[in-house]
Scaffold this motif. Structure first.
Motif, short mmCIF file in Angstrom:
data_model
loop_
_atom_site.label_atom_id
_atom_site.label_comp_id
_atom_site.label_asym_id
_atom_site.label_seq_id
_atom_site.Cartn_x
_atom_site.Cartn_y
_atom_site.Cartn_z
N ARG A 81 -11.53 5.46 1.59
CA ARG A 81 -11.57 6.16 0.57
C ARG A 81 -10.89 7.35 0.58
NH1 ARG A 81 -16.18 2.89 0.89
NH2 ARG A 81 -17.04 1.71 -0.86
N ASN A 82 -10.29 7.67 -0.59
CA ASN A 82 -9.64 9.11 -0.71
C ASN A 82 -9.65 9.51 -2.23
OD1 ASN A 82 -6.83 9.34 -2.43
ND2 ASN A 82 -7.51 6.93 -1.75
N GLN A 83 -9.38 11.10 -2.16
CA GLN A 83 -9.52 11.65 -3.45
C GLN A 83 -8.27 12.47 -3.71
OE1 GLN A 83 -13.05 14.27 -2.57
NE2 GLN A 83 -14.57 12.93 -3.48
N SER A 84 -7.19 11.84 -3.13
CA SER A 84 -5.91 12.51 -3.58
C SER A 84 -5.52 12.45 -4.87
CB SER A 84 -4.97 11.94 -2.53
OG SER A 84 -3.55 12.35 -3.05
N PRO A 85 -5.26 13.58 -5.43
CA PRO A 85 -4.55 13.68 -6.85
C PRO A 85 -3.06 13.00 -7.06
CG PRO A 85 -4.24 15.91 -5.76
CD PRO A 85 -5.04 14.94 -4.90
N ASP A 86 -2.48 12.66 -5.78
CA ASP A 86 -1.10 12.16 -5.67
C ASP A 86 -0.97 10.76 -5.72
OD1 ASP A 86 -0.09 14.83 -5.66
OD2 ASP A 86 -0.01 14.92 -3.49
N VAL A 87 -2.28 9.86 -5.49
CA VAL A 87 -2.07 8.50 -5.37
C VAL A 87 -3.00 7.93 -6.55
CG1 VAL A 87 -1.50 8.54 -2.94
CG2 VAL A 87 -3.90 8.38 -3.51
N PRO A 88 -2.56 6.90 -7.09
CA PRO A 88 -3.26 6.11 -8.21
C PRO A 88 -4.41 5.46 -7.85
CG PRO A 88 -1.41 5.10 -7.66
CD PRO A 88 -1.48 6.20 -6.83
N PHE A 89 -4.98 5.57 -6.72
CA PHE A 89 -6.27 4.63 -6.66
C PHE A 89 -6.99 5.51 -5.42
CE2 PHE A 89 -3.08 4.02 -3.21
CZ PHE A 89 -3.60 4.38 -2.19
N SER A 90 -8.44 5.24 -5.29
CA SER A 90 -9.38 5.80 -4.69
C SER A 90 -9.86 5.06 -3.35
CB SER A 90 -10.52 6.40 -5.39
OG SER A 90 -11.33 5.33 -6.05
N MET A 91 -9.44 3.67 -3.45
CA MET A 91 -9.95 2.70 -2.45
C MET A 91 -8.75 1.99 -1.97
SD MET A 91 -14.05 1.86 -3.34
CE MET A 91 -13.38 0.82 -4.49
N SER A 92 -9.04 1.69 -0.74
CA SER A 92 -7.80 0.69 -0.17
C SER A 92 -8.20 -0.01 1.14
CB SER A 92 -6.48 1.62 0.55
OG SER A 92 -6.96 2.31 1.52
N VAL A 93 -7.62 -0.92 1.34
CA VAL A 93 -8.11 -1.75 2.41
C VAL A 93 -6.72 -2.41 3.26
CG1 VAL A 93 -8.76 -4.20 3.16
CG2 VAL A 93 -10.08 -3.18 1.49
N ASN A 94 -6.51 -1.93 4.70
CA ASN A 94 -5.56 -2.31 5.41
C ASN A 94 -5.80 -3.39 6.65
OD1 ASN A 94 -3.57 -0.18 4.45
ND2 ASN A 94 -5.23 1.25 4.74
N PRO A 95 -5.39 -4.28 6.40
CA PRO A 95 -5.81 -5.49 7.20
C PRO A 95 -4.91 -5.31 8.64
CG PRO A 95 -4.24 -6.26 5.59
CD PRO A 95 -4.63 -5.02 5.14
N TYR A 96 -3.98 -4.53 8.62
CA TYR A 96 -3.14 -4.45 9.96
C TYR A 96 -2.70 -3.01 10.29
CZ TYR A 96 -2.03 -9.16 8.84
OH TYR A 96 -2.21 -10.57 8.68
N ARG A 97 -2.81 -2.48 11.65
CA ARG A 97 -2.22 -1.11 11.92
C ARG A 97 -0.89 -1.47 12.69
NH1 ARG A 97 -6.91 1.81 12.05
NH2 ARG A 97 -8.70 0.89 12.82
N GLY A 98 -0.12 -0.68 12.45
CA GLY A 98 1.48 -0.88 12.92
C GLY A 98 2.03 -1.68 11.73
#
Length: 382
Positions: A81-98
């Motif tokens: 979760r994030n609260q950045s005013p610069d991105v148009p979403f507040s939640m994300s899922v990242n299945p991979y690193r790298g």
């Protein structure tokens, strides 16, 4: 809350299972800066948390491009979760690193330092796959306190990078989203997204999905050096066309725009997006957080030595005298005369092409539901 564009997913303690081919190095390794075929960089600069370094003698044998190694990781949580005013979403899922795509400019490269690996060559050759991500997503969506909001899949690294073809974690995440009627979005530069047209079409029909395709350049020679294991710009435009023909709202992200490297292609990318049927377009300027500044300067002096200083000076002018400025509101577009010119060029080109400049299509959160579990009794009045 952590901002996914300026920082990176926190590396939480987790139980991990390593495949037999994965051999992490005991210390950060400083290798010679030389081009490697099929890789974005030949440099394995130390991450900012490294303690020990192994210096490589310049008289050693030439480096051989390493093979990709994949670590299986059992994560403890999956929704960031994030609260950045610069991105148009507040939640994300990242299945991979790298990411095996090897994009030299990738803002996520410094996240590998949290794994005690280099943001350089390690980032594109030593990958982690969160193989329990689909199960975790289902658990988190089922939590009584979960409130439905759109989830962006694959923001830190591409959810459709090459290892997805075999592991299919992203496809499983989409299956979970469809089961829960959970709205999701994806940004990718891979044609592999077309494999999942069946799921994406069904989601889009219910207002639960939109896509964005990132296009950096239409010049194949520059693509080969800047983002070696990605699809060509022409192929990505074909992906946009096939997605939109399937009824999937799809935008094009012209990113990153790099001064005197690919900035002359901004209008061409926007025109190509319109011809492919994209519903909207946006752009971002190059950002160089942490170790990325050194990696990018090395790439410039290797591939574009005649203009390296000019490019770096323009980036500093755009970033308040530094190679990076993480200030909200300026990170994506920069500041100063050059940044203003790029902004004007973008809006003029988008208007001429008839493309929307909204950053995200509204998705339907009203359909979210908990699917029945085995043994549940159904109401006689449903």
């Amino acid at each position: 809350m952590r901002d996914l564009f300026s920082e990176f997913d926190p590396i939480e303690p987790s139980d991990e299972e390593f495949d037999l081919n994965y051999q992490p190095e005991p210390a950060a390794v400083q290798r010679r800066h030389e081009p490697l075929k099929g890789r974005g960089t030949g440099s394995n600069i130390a991450g900012r948390f490294a303690i020990n370094l192994i210096e490589v003698d310049d008289n050693d044998e030439p480096m051989v491009a390493p093979q990709t190694q994949v670590r299986h990781e059992y994560a403890k949580s999956i929704i960031s979760r994030n609260q950045s005013p610069d991105v148009p979403f507040s939640m994300s899922v990242n299945p991979y690193r790298g990411c095996e795509h090897g994009c030299l400019y990738c803002f996520a490269r410094p996240s590998h330092a949290y794994l005690d690996l280099s943001p350089g060559l390690d980032f594109e050759t030593k990958l982690s796959a969160k193989i329990n991500a689909p199960e975790l997503l289902e658990q988190e969506l089922s939590h009584p306190r979960y409130q439905c909001q759109p989830i962006a899949i694959g923001i830190n690294t591409d959810a459709y990078q090459p290892i997805e073809k075999e592991l299919r974690i992203t496809r499983q995440l989409l299956e979970v989203a469809l089961k829960f009627k959970q709205p999701v979005s994806i940004i990718t530069k891979s044609s592999l997204i077309l494999r999942d047209l069946d799921l994406l079409t069904e989601l889009a029909e219910q207002g639960l999905f939109h896509a964005a395709v990132s296009i950096t350049t239409l010049n194949n020679d520059l693509k080969r050096r800047l983002e070696p294991r990605t699809a060509s710009g022409a192929t990505r435009l074909q992906v946009v066309q096939k997605l939109t023909e399937a009824g999937i709202p799809t935008a094009v992200l012209a990113a990153p725009m790099i001064p005197f490297v690919n900035d002359n292609e901004l209008e061409s990318i926007i025109q190509g997006a319109a011809a492919a049927g994209a519903h909207g377009v946006n752009y971002m300027m190059l950002r160089l957080p942490y170790e990325l500044g050194e990696l990018f300067e090395d790439w410039l002096r290797t591939h574009l030595p005649d203009r390296a200083d000019r490019v770096l000076n323009q980036i500093r002018e755009m970033r308040g005298g530094e190679l990076n400025n993480a200030q909200f509101g300026l990170r994506m577009t920069g500041q100063g005369a050059y940044a203003d010119l790029m902004r004007q060029r973008f809006y003029l080109a988008a208007r001429k092409a008839g493309l929307d400049t909204l950053r995200q299509v509204p998705l339907n959160t009203q359909l979210f539901t908990l699917p029945p579990k085995p043994g549940d009794q159904f109401s006689l009045f449903d």
